[in-house]
Design an enzyme around this catalytic site. Structure first.
Site, PDB file in Angstrom:
ATOM      1  N   SER A   1     -28.340 -11.245  -5.719  1.00 34.86           N
ATOM      2  CA  SER A   1     -27.940 -10.599  -4.469  1.00 34.86           C
ATOM      3  C   SER A   1     -27.428 -11.543  -3.388  1.00 34.86           C
ATOM      4  CB  SER A   1     -29.099  -9.769  -3.916  1.00 34.86           C
ATOM      5  OG  SER A   1     -29.259  -8.596  -4.678  1.00 34.86           O
TER       6      SER A   1
ATOM      7  N   TYR B   1     -32.962  -1.140   1.518  1.00 39.57           N
ATOM      8  CA  TYR B   1     -32.068  -1.942   0.674  1.00 39.57           C
ATOM      9  C   TYR B   1     -31.503  -1.094  -0.462  1.00 39.57           C
ATOM     10  CZ  TYR B   1     -30.582  -6.347  -1.554  1.00 39.57           C
ATOM     11  OH  TYR B   1     -29.864  -7.394  -2.076  1.00 39.57           O
ATOM     12  N   SER B   2     -30.196  -1.120  -0.630  1.00 42.32           N
ATOM     13  CA  SER B   2     -29.554  -0.393  -1.720  1.00 42.32           C
ATOM     14  C   SER B   2     -28.317  -1.148  -2.180  1.00 42.32           C
ATOM     15  CB  SER B   2     -29.154   1.016  -1.288  1.00 42.32           C
ATOM     16  OG  SER B   2     -28.448   1.674  -2.329  1.00 42.32           O
ATOM     17  N   ASN B   3     -28.299  -1.534  -3.453  1.00 43.77           N
ATOM     18  CA  ASN B   3     -27.140  -2.220  -4.020  1.00 43.77           C
ATOM     19  C   ASN B   3     -25.882  -1.359  -3.952  1.00 43.77           C
ATOM     20  OD1 ASN B   3     -28.092  -4.904  -5.314  1.00 43.77           O
ATOM     21  ND2 ASN B   3     -29.649  -3.439  -5.939  1.00 43.77           N
TER      22      ASN B   3
ATOM     23  N   GLY C   1     -31.726 -13.734  -4.080  1.00 48.24           N
ATOM     24  CA  GLY C   1     -31.237 -12.868  -5.140  1.00 48.24           C
ATOM     25  C   GLY C   1     -32.100 -12.897  -6.383  1.00 48.24           C
TER      26      GLY C   1
END
Length: 407
Positions: A109, A207-209, A351
């Site tokens: 990330s 949090y969201s990819n 990440g």
């Protein structure tokens, strides 16, 4: 690396001369903007430049290996751009090979910060407005139960306040099913939009990819070029980052020296997860870099080499983030602030991806620190053992704090 007496022996690699010019310019910018930067950073976040720092880093890396991480790598980049590198553990369990000093790792990330920088550069170029709905740039795409692209702004995507559901639910755990599978960005968006919204846009942070896959699509729509090319031409090449890259479609291996990364299968057996297709991470988590390259990128984000002062102020305007591993952290636009135990803050990201975990921070004087390990904790700890699992995760973040605070 250590000598027989246990004293850490850093490997110091001078930058190429062209890099040295860039670093000198950046240092001048930091000095000129010290008054303004002080308001952003807070006081006290300066990594001590002495041999004790190296001892602390080496001891922490050794401790991570003792916990069960196969290998640990770290790099300390000083204000003048020189970096000291440290390793512990074994580079390959099967062969017993050494950990490559400053080896390439999957940075997960941390990729989001590169994506965010490109979006913010497009803002500076007048192609994007932070508070404009994503519908204006990707019409008709962001639709679903409780999901409306006309109500979600670019800023909310960057800051994880959009309410969009996480597409990795159900796929990130089952690595065996996706290790060598290519997934297109649209595949990822379809997985996300099949779920209902988690909350109304702007209501809170989560949090969201998914947010960053949409930002990647926005970049490609506006530039008419693939995202790996934009990140390369706008960031990697200008900064001369020789071991940083966005793997191209179908690229499953590494281009340079690297340690092996490990995960666990459905039977609980550890296996080599070094070679995989990272497409499921895409603009949210696909990239590879060395610790020292990641340090240099993060320094450049904060010292004016990539963004102007007004844009950096926007990037560092943050909201509280629900980070159990680092209480008190806040999230800006693709960048996170972490409070130090000794006072002040560092800025970075971090990440996780199968086989690798990285954490980093940059201090007020331009010193940067990155640590990487070659497994996620649940690659060697039973997921039901929550206390031990959380302890291993926390030990990685504590390594960053120790590097800046322990002398």
């Amino acid at each position: 690396m250590t000598t027989d007496t246990g004293t850490p022996t850093p490997v110091n690699r001078p930058k190429q001369s062209r890099k040295r010019v860039v670093v000198t310019t950046a240092t001048s910018l930091v000095a000129a903007g010290a008054l303004v930067a002080g308001a952003w950073w807070g006081a006290g976040a300066v990594l001590p430049s002495n041999s004790a720092t190296g001892t602390v880093v080496q001891e922490r890396l050794d401790g991570l290996v003792d916990l069960g991480f196969p290998a640990a790598l770290a790099s300390v980049t000083h204000p003048d751009g020189e970096h000291d590198d440290y390793v512990a553990g074994v580079g390959d369990i099967a062969t017993g090979s050494e950990v490559p000093v400053d080896g390439e790792v999957r940075i997960g990330s941390n990729t989001k910060t590169y994506t965010a920088v490109v979006v913010l550069q497009l803002v500076e170029e007048g192609l994007v407005q932070l508070d404009t709905p994503v519908e204006s740039y990707l019409p008709g795409l962001v639709r679903g139960e409780g999901i409306d692209g006309s109500a979600i702004t670019v800023r909310q995507l960057l800051q994880h306040t959009s309410g969009l559901p996480e597409y990795t639910t159900g796929i990130a755990i089952a690595l065996e099913k996706i290790q060598h599978a290519y997934m297109s960005p649209r595949d990822l968006i379809d997985l996300a939009l099949a779920q209902p919204a988690h909350f109304a846009p702007g209501e809170r942070w989560e949090y969201s990819n998914t947010n960053y896959v949409l930002l990647g699509l926005l970049i490609e729509k506006l530039t008419q070029r693939p995202i790996f090319e934009e990140i390369t031409s706008r960031i990697i090449e200008p900064l001369h980052l020789e071991h940083t890259y966005f793997p191209t479609v179908g690229e499953q291996g590494f281009r340079g020296e690297h340690p092996s990364g490990y995960h666990v299968d459905s039977e609980g057996e550890q296996f080599d997860a070094t070679r995989l297709d990272p497409s499921w991470g895409w603009a949210a988590g696909q990239m590879i870099a060395t610790p020292s390259d990641l340090n240099e990128f993060m320094r450049a984000v904060l010292d004016g080499r990539l963004l102007d002062e007004a844009t950096m102020a926007e990037m560092q305007t943050s909201v509280p983030s629900e980070d159990e591993l680092w209480p008190g952290s806040e999230y800006g636009l693709g960048l996170q602030s972490y409070p130090l135990s000794c006072g002040g803050v560092v800025w970075g990201h971090g990440g996780d991806i199968h086989g690798f975990e990285t954490r980093n921070g940059v201090s007020a004087d331009g010193t940067a620190f990155t640590v990487a390990v070659t497994s996620l904790p649940w690659g060697f700890i039973d997921v039901d053992d929550e206390e031990r699992l959380m302890g291993a995760y926390t030990s990685v973040t504590e390594t960053v704090d120790a590097a800046f605070c322990e002398k």
